[in-house]
Design an enzyme around this catalytic site. Sequence first.
Site, short mmCIF file in Angstrom:
data_model
loop_
_atom_site.label_atom_id
_atom_site.label_comp_id
_atom_site.label_asym_id
_atom_site.label_seq_id
_atom_site.Cartn_x
_atom_site.Cartn_y
_atom_site.Cartn_z
N GLU A 52 0.82 -1.22 0.00
CA GLU A 52 0.00 0.00 0.00
C GLU A 52 0.85 1.26 0.00
OE1 GLU A 52 -2.57 -3.20 1.97
OE2 GLU A 52 -0.48 -2.52 2.17
N PHE A 114 -11.90 -6.70 14.03
CA PHE A 114 -10.81 -7.16 13.19
C PHE A 114 -10.47 -6.11 12.12
CE2 PHE A 114 -9.36 -9.54 9.36
CZ PHE A 114 -8.14 -9.97 9.88
N GLN A 115 -9.21 -5.73 12.07
CA GLN A 115 -8.67 -4.74 11.13
C GLN A 115 -9.39 -3.39 11.23
OE1 GLN A 115 -8.42 -6.54 7.15
NE2 GLN A 115 -6.36 -7.28 7.66
N LYS A 164 -17.92 -0.15 5.76
CA LYS A 164 -18.26 -1.18 4.78
C LYS A 164 -19.77 -1.19 4.48
CE LYS A 164 -17.58 -5.90 3.30
NZ LYS A 164 -16.87 -7.19 3.49
N MET A 468 24.52 9.09 2.70
CA MET A 468 24.41 10.41 3.32
C MET A 468 24.67 10.35 4.82
SD MET A 468 24.03 13.58 2.69
CE MET A 468 23.07 14.00 1.23
#
Length: 560
Positions: A52, A114-115, A164, A468
């Site tokens: 993602e 959940f999630q 949802k 760097m």
Amino acid sequence: MKQLTGSEIVIECLKEQGVDTVFGYPGGTILNVYDALYKHQDEIHHVLTSHEQGASHAADGYARATGKVGVCMATSGPGATNLVTGIATAYMDSIPLVAITANVGVSLLGKDSFQEIDIAGVVMPITKHSFIVKNVHELADTIRRAFKIAQSGRPGPVLVDITKDVTANVADYEPKAPEPIERVTKTIRAEDIDTAIKMIENSKKPMILVGGGVVAADASKELKKFAEKIDAVVCDTLMGKGAFPGTDDRYTGMIGMHGTKVSNFGINQADLVIVVGARFSDRVTGNASKFANQAKLLHIDIDAAEINKNVEVDASVVGDAKEILKMISTRIKASKKPEWRAQIDALKEQYPDHADMNEFSGPAIINKIYELTEGNATITTDVGQHQMWAAQYYKFKEPRQLLTSGGLGTMGYGVGACIGAKYGRPDRVAINIAGDGCFRMNMNEIATASRYNVPIIQVVINNHVLGMVRQWQTLFYDKRYSNTILDDSVDFVKVADALGATGFRATNLQEFEDAMKQAIELNKPVVIDCIIGKDDKVWPMVAAGAALETCFDQQDLDNK
């Protein structure tokens, strides 16, 4: 008017906004949206990234390359949180982006389902606005508002989180044309314009400092006309690259920590510094209390919050840079400043660049890329030495050619951004320049390029260290190389082949030139692993917090 599910409304609203490409990764809560997207795949192309974070960087790269809003999607929980780094990157650099996530149903919110995560709350400090939609009847207008907010005024990212059940519920939908994005002119005060003109006409040694706001305002033509009319010299920030042509005689190079000596010394010899669309970042000003002490400061910016935030200025004009430059140029008297131009030309002669373009090094690699692409490529970078070399040695002629994480400094940004840029500007060769440390972070996105046969060229400037950070350890930490050595058995050519791309290795300039020519001709994903010395440094340099006039390079150290 017709009745649609929330998911269908999402797709119709994207079509309203002219969205042709979306970057994302599906999951349970956003499945309804992906199902609707499947039915419209001929109208909106979805790019399935490897992660993602890659989707958010790709949407950002698309936005930077085109000036349009970039769009990414993810599911709830870890899908949404994986977007956060990309959203923060866009926020710090004022990039218009809309992130669409889905969440658990309304009845499950607040129950550690959940999630489940409060992603709208998580991103609140790094977005212009974040929404959570719990009512399908509010969905269409919320998405429309998100696109308008992302583009209005100072651009930036907006997040829309949709539960949802809302994606499944039904509501009336009526198409609407996008509201026009008005340029910010109400804040431009006549007295501020008058003051600016007076300051410019009284100046004998004007210098213009160009930031990313000029790119966002599409004001590069107005800027060039303005600079020529007042006979100013011009420097830029990392984000301002290409807003003024890097090939122009009056251009002095980038300013700041790794800016040219001409810009860093010249700004302290100017009597007026006109800062357009820049925010006086610490990497630009060095010691802010000693920044351009001989000059008056005139600040032109769309965001009033930036005025006097980091550096006190003598005058300011708040509003759209394109409109402000037009107003001033129309009224200002044309003038010539031969003595000032000669003074800057003398600095250019006194402080030439010392990089050896025949040695296989970061500067020589960038210079060769510039030659082979004739300065016409889209260049994305990750963050570190390679980023600075790209900014220093590729002469950007136009805005939206250099896409790089300036404010957040996001390692792992480049591959995703390069994919997004290539979708946005398929007419240009797209090259991502990364160090080996950065490339490790998101090299999985080469698989995305391979899956869709997106012809990006990944150049890895491989010094087997975190370059760097090692440079700082060399200069300021008595060479205590704590966890910056990457001298292991990772083989990027084999990685490229395994991920479906073509891999090359270059150990000298001729090998690199041959590989680049093949990469451009192949028109498929290519990785070129360039092996350079681990102690190569970016010069010049200003130590953190030091004044710009303390700018030094290797010759200065050798002469101590």
